[in-house]
Enzyme design. Structure first.
Site, PDB file in Angstrom:
ATOM      1  N   SER A 216      24.676  10.271  30.521  1.00 41.52           N
ATOM      2  CA  SER A 216      25.798  10.700  31.344  1.00 41.52           C
ATOM      3  C   SER A 216      25.380  10.806  32.801  1.00 41.52           C
ATOM      4  O   SER A 216      24.341  11.381  33.123  1.00 41.52           O
ATOM      5  CB  SER A 216      26.310  12.057  30.858  1.00 41.52           C
ATOM      6  OG  SER A 216      27.230  12.604  31.777  1.00 41.52           O
ATOM      7  N   GLY A 218      27.519  12.270  34.944  1.00 46.01           N
ATOM      8  CA  GLY A 218      28.503  13.219  35.421  1.00 46.01           C
ATOM      9  C   GLY A 218      29.802  12.540  35.794  1.00 46.01           C
ATOM     10  O   GLY A 218      30.331  11.726  35.033  1.00 46.01           O
ATOM     11  N   GLY A 221      30.481   8.605  35.333  1.00 46.19           N
ATOM     12  CA  GLY A 221      30.619   7.913  34.071  1.00 46.19           C
ATOM     13  C   GLY A 221      29.381   7.932  33.207  1.00 46.19           C
ATOM     14  O   GLY A 221      28.592   8.882  33.252  1.00 46.19           O
ATOM     15  N   GLY A 247      30.047  17.330  28.414  1.00 45.64           N
ATOM     16  CA  GLY A 247      29.117  16.529  27.616  1.00 45.64           C
ATOM     17  C   GLY A 247      29.357  16.674  26.133  1.00 45.64           C
ATOM     18  O   GLY A 247      29.187  15.716  25.361  1.00 45.64           O
ATOM     19  N   ASP A 248      29.773  17.865  25.706  1.00 42.05           N
ATOM     20  CA  ASP A 248      30.050  18.099  24.285  1.00 42.05           C
ATOM     21  C   ASP A 248      31.280  17.311  23.834  1.00 42.05           C
ATOM     22  O   ASP A 248      31.325  16.798  22.708  1.00 42.05           O
ATOM     23  CB  ASP A 248      30.258  19.595  24.029  1.00 42.05           C
ATOM     24  CG  ASP A 248      29.098  20.431  24.553  1.00 42.05           C
ATOM     25  OD1 ASP A 248      27.956  19.942  24.489  1.00 42.05           O
ATOM     26  OD2 ASP A 248      29.347  21.551  25.030  1.00 42.05           O
TER      27      ASP A 248
END
Length: 313
Positions: A216, A218, A221, A247-248
């Site tokens: 990731s 952030g 993308g 992120g989860d």
């Protein structure tokens, strides 16, 4: 059923302020308290999407009791193993004017050898019934550093793919057991691979054992590196909000893509859309369904050129 493992569960407190003023008294507007930890947040997203999920992990003390109660109230099936130590709390302070969040993380309880053995007994029974298992978050004191490697190995006995979302030694140890997917962020990837380049770092961690790596970046993308190739997915715009749980949400989407066998560009599109929609929601584990739907039509996914095989440093 998708099983999620949160060994260092938490009671997440979220404070919303008009403006956070350091070194001064701050009057809080809205306060929310809910069960948290990375695996629990993944289960919340899966549940909201209509998929069967079970939460397991460790919980203890008065805070652990509050975690149990909140999960039950939220309609999430949980099989958290009781421990003697006190479950941790986390505090997210959301600055509404800046669209910024400050996060405070307590260290968590000390887990005994007997408690870890009891968890493994429970885990073996649950993972045998799962389509996939998500292993996510930090390890509390007392849990072996190779805990995730052990859980991946036990899942493989039942032919259950494991998705690993961890960092540091827990991530590096887990690589030795060839998880089906890992999802580090940019800093975690750089620390584990020795490369600040997302594509090169992802390729290095694939060479170190992961079957697929999604990194990731952030708001910029994600990068995916898998047997079938490599891709970059970008959202059309940056969204301000609370990044806790973004992120989860991506892990939830990627896990569904794994068990459904969807093409990688589709998996990445859904992961980026759901992650961004989570940023727009006030609490970790939630997402804005309208934003998710709009973004899925606007995200661009492009293939990346193959890199020479690398090894993690």
């Amino acid at each position: 059923m998708i099983l999620t493992v949160t060994l260092n569960a938490a009671l997440d407190l979220t404070y919303h302020l008009d403006r956070l003023r350091p070194h001064a008294s701050n009057r809080v507007g809205a306060v929310a308290a809910r069960a948290g930890g990375k695996g629990i947040n993944v289960s919340r997203v899966l549940h909201a999407l209509g998929h069967e999920t079970v939460v397991t992990g460790l919980a203890g003390g008065l805070t652990g009791t509050a975690v149990h109660r909140e999960l039950t109230a939220a309609g999430l099936t949980n099989n958290l193993v009781p421990i003697g130590g006190e479950t941790r709390r986390t505090v997210a302070v959301v600055d509404e004017q800046l669209g910024d969040t400050t996060i405070l993380l307590e260290p968590g309880p000390v887990v005994t050898a007997d408690e870890w053995t009891q968890f493994l007994y429970q885990y073996d029974k649950l993972v045998a019934q799962a389509a996939a298992v998500v292993l996510a978050g930090s390890l509390p004191v007392g849990v072996p550093a190779n805990a995730y490697a052990e859980l991946i190995r036990r899942a493989r006995v039942h032919h259950v793919p494991a998705v690993l979302d961890a960092d540091g030694q827990a991530l590096r140890a887990g690589l030795s057991e060839a998880p089906a997917l890992i999802k580090p962020n940019a800093s975690e990837l750089a620390a584990a691979s020795g490369s600040s380049d997302l594509h090169a770092g992802a390729a290095a961690l694939r060479a170190a054992g992961a079957q697929a790596v999604v990194a990731s970046a952030g708001p910029d993308g994600m990068i995916a590196c898998a047997l079938q190739g490599s891709w970059r997915a970008r959202p059309p715009q940056h969204l301000a909000g609370n990044p806790t749980g973004a992120g989860d949400a991506a892990v939830a989407a990627l896990t569904l893509g794994l068990i459904q066998g969807t093409p990688w560009p589709v998996r990445l599109t859904e992961a980026v859309a759901l992650s961004a929609a989570a940023v727009a929601a006030p609490l970790a584990g939630d997402f804005d369904a309208t934003i998710r739907r709009k973004l899925r039509e606007a995200i661009t996914v492009e293939p990346l050129p193959a890199l020479k095989r690398q090894t993690a440093s």
